[in-house]
Scaffold this active site. Structure first.
Site, PDB file in Angstrom:
ATOM      1  N   GLN A  54       0.830  -1.206   0.000  1.00 18.95           N
ATOM      2  CA  GLN A  54       0.000   0.000   0.000  1.00 18.95           C
ATOM      3  C   GLN A  54       0.858   1.248   0.000  1.00 18.95           C
ATOM      4  O   GLN A  54       2.070   1.209   0.269  1.00 18.95           O
ATOM      5  CB  GLN A  54      -0.929  -0.005   1.211  1.00 18.95           C
ATOM      6  CG  GLN A  54      -0.223  -0.118   2.556  1.00 18.95           C
ATOM      7  CD  GLN A  54      -1.207  -0.361   3.683  1.00 18.95           C
ATOM      8  OE1 GLN A  54      -1.584   0.570   4.383  1.00 18.95           O
ATOM      9  NE2 GLN A  54      -1.616  -1.605   3.857  1.00 18.95           N
ATOM     10  N   HIS A  95       0.373   5.827   0.654  1.00 26.88           N
ATOM     11  CA  HIS A  95      -0.481   6.904   1.135  1.00 26.88           C
ATOM     12  C   HIS A  95      -0.162   8.199   0.398  1.00 26.88           C
ATOM     13  O   HIS A  95       0.999   8.465   0.067  1.00 26.88           O
ATOM     14  CB  HIS A  95      -0.292   7.101   2.640  1.00 26.88           C
ATOM     15  CG  HIS A  95      -0.433   5.843   3.433  1.00 26.88           C
ATOM     16  ND1 HIS A  95      -1.582   5.098   3.437  1.00 26.88           N
ATOM     17  CD2 HIS A  95       0.445   5.180   4.230  1.00 26.88           C
ATOM     18  CE1 HIS A  95      -1.412   4.034   4.214  1.00 26.88           C
ATOM     19  NE2 HIS A  95      -0.197   4.072   4.702  1.00 26.88           N
ATOM     20  N   HIS A 128       4.720   0.006   0.770  1.00 31.09           N
ATOM     21  CA  HIS A 128       5.207  -0.814   1.870  1.00 31.09           C
ATOM     22  C   HIS A 128       4.193  -1.901   2.200  1.00 31.09           C
ATOM     23  O   HIS A 128       3.009  -1.804   1.869  1.00 31.09           O
ATOM     24  CB  HIS A 128       5.469   0.039   3.113  1.00 31.09           C
ATOM     25  CG  HIS A 128       4.271   0.813   3.592  1.00 31.09           C
ATOM     26  ND1 HIS A 128       3.861   1.995   3.004  1.00 31.09           N
ATOM     27  CD2 HIS A 128       3.365   0.574   4.580  1.00 31.09           C
ATOM     28  CE1 HIS A 128       2.789   2.447   3.621  1.00 31.09           C
ATOM     29  NE2 HIS A 128       2.448   1.602   4.585  1.00 31.09           N
ATOM     30  N   ARG A 143      -3.998   0.796  -2.572  1.00 33.83           N
ATOM     31  CA  ARG A 143      -3.380  -0.528  -2.519  1.00 33.83           C
ATOM     32  C   ARG A 143      -2.778  -0.920  -3.858  1.00 33.83           C
ATOM     33  O   ARG A 143      -3.358  -0.659  -4.912  1.00 33.83           O
ATOM     34  CB  ARG A 143      -4.398  -1.556  -2.041  1.00 33.83           C
ATOM     35  CG  ARG A 143      -4.789  -1.328  -0.585  1.00 33.83           C
ATOM     36  CD  ARG A 143      -5.909  -2.225  -0.108  1.00 33.83           C
ATOM     37  NE  ARG A 143      -6.144  -2.032   1.323  1.00 33.83           N
ATOM     38  CZ  ARG A 143      -6.883  -1.048   1.831  1.00 33.83           C
ATOM     39  NH1 ARG A 143      -7.466  -0.186   1.023  1.00 33.83           N
ATOM     40  NH2 ARG A 143      -7.029  -0.930   3.135  1.00 33.83           N
TER      41      ARG A 143
END
Length: 397
Positions: A96, A98, A256, A275
């Protein structure tokens, strides 16, 4: 000062033993993945006020300056800007990434304008906040964090002996590095037929005859997520092992996946996760490749630095600040009064927390205490406590 009533989240990648052992409880039938401490609306902790248990997010909203301090409210609004967790990975999590703050704000506004419901499975942005995070190992901890150098990934692909991987390895060696990483990453999101099966077979053979930890880890990922093309993206990520007390900071755009172990995790309070694979959830390849940073510097393993009587884990954000007290019996009390809210979590031993005008609280591993802005808290005993607050917090007095 309030003892937090917390929530345990049960996700399929959790462990049946790690979190129960930490909490001093027997193994569970279903996996336990995360212990949440904070005011996130998805699972807010509860505090006792006037003899009534109330969700912390509502307590904060009703009197934000009293709970958070004027400086925190000016910077972050009427919300607790961080979420503290204990994470227990019994199986590999999804790969995933961010978004940064600008990406989150633009993406959230765009999906709102399109009328995408907040709870829609295909929605990418649940709020308009970024989600930097840090994990500190409590046990030996393994993860995949950030891109390996292109030449190193090319060597790994060649070592598997899969002829269909050769064009990707060659592309990584030609460069430029950022462009090569981006092209191979995009290609791996939608691999040609047969490639994934060939890689899985090769990993099984390599892992059976190798003691190399990263190869064994990739084989474990393949077994945990059969048929998921996210395995190919995972091969591009650096394998990292943390010893207890070591940490990783993961900023925006860094892909990560945690693999195994127990750790204290702190993050900006957001639900924004895109994801890359190893999941049954939505993967938006186009948006993902806009968010991923292919030029991010390598993720470094962090150790705490001594600062004013505590061990601080450095993080380049002001949404949170994480530090640790390691106390021995008979040592003087450690006192902290901040102009920002605090959460103190016991992770080892037995500690006593006290504050003026409040009863002392004896806490054991897994128990946490919330302290409003401006309130003094003293810690004593023999054990370890992690302290979460904002990166803008200043000592008082």
């Amino acid at each position: 000062m309030d003892l937090l009533r917390t929530t345990v989240q049960s996700y399929e990648w959790g462990s049946r033993t790690l979190l129960p052992e930490f909490l001093g409880a027997p193994p569970t039938e279903s996996p336990q993945a995360e212990l949440w401490m904070g005011a996130h609306p998805a699972a807010p902790s509860r505090v006792s006020r006037s003899g009534v248990l109330r969700p912390l997010d509502r307590v904060v909203t009703e009197d934000p300056e009293r709970e958070l301090g004027a400086g925190t409210v000016r910077r972050f609004g009427a919300r607790l800007p961080f979420l503290l967790k204990v994470l227990a990975a019994g199986a590999p999590l999804s790969v995933q990434v961010h978004p940064d703050l600008a990406q989150a704000q633009a993406g959230f506004a765009r999906e709102n304008a399109l009328g995408v419901p907040l709870d829609a499975p295909h929605r990418n942005y649940r709020d308009d906040q970024h989600k930097p995070e840090m994990i500190v190992a409590l046990t030996p901890f393994q993860g995949l964090c950030g891109f390996r150098g292109p030449a190193g990934t090319a060597d790994l692909l060649d070592s598997l002996g899969v002829s269909a991987l050769r064009p990707y390895a060659e592309r990584l060696r030609v460069g430029p590095e950022r462009q090569a990483l981006a092209e191979v990453f995009r290609a791996f999101l939608r691999p040609p037929e047969g490639l994934l099966d060939a890689v899985v077979r090769a990993l099984g053979v390599a892992a059976a005859g190798s003691a190399e930890a990263r190869v064994v880890a990739y084989d474990r990922v393949a077994r945990a997520h059969p048929g998921d093309p996210g395995l190919l993206s995972a091969l591009m990520l650096r394998y990292v092992e943390l010893s207890p007390g070591e940490a990783l900071f993961l900023g925006a755009g860094v892909p990560h996946a945690y693999l195994s172990g127990l750790g204290v995790e702190i993050m900006a309070s957001s639900d924004n996760v895109l994801r890359c694979g190893l999941t049954s959830k939505h993967v938006d390849a186009e948006e993902l490749t806009r968010v991923v940073r292919f030029d991010a510097p390598p993720t470094r393993v962090l150790t705490p630095r001594q600062e004013a009587g505590e061990e601080v884990y450095p993080a380049p954000v002001d949404d949170f600040r994480l530090s640790r007290y390691v106390l021995r019996a008979g040592e003087p009390r450690r006192r902290a009064t901040l102009d920002a809210p605090q959460i103190l979590l016991c992770t080892a031993g037995a500690l006593t927390l006290s504050s003026a005008g409040a009863e002392s609280l004896a806490v054991r591993p897994g128990q946490a205490v919330y302290v409003s802005a401006g309130a003094e808290v003293a810690v004593e005993g023999a054990g370890t406590a992690f302290r979460a607050t904002t990166g803008t917090a200043e000592p008082l007095g």
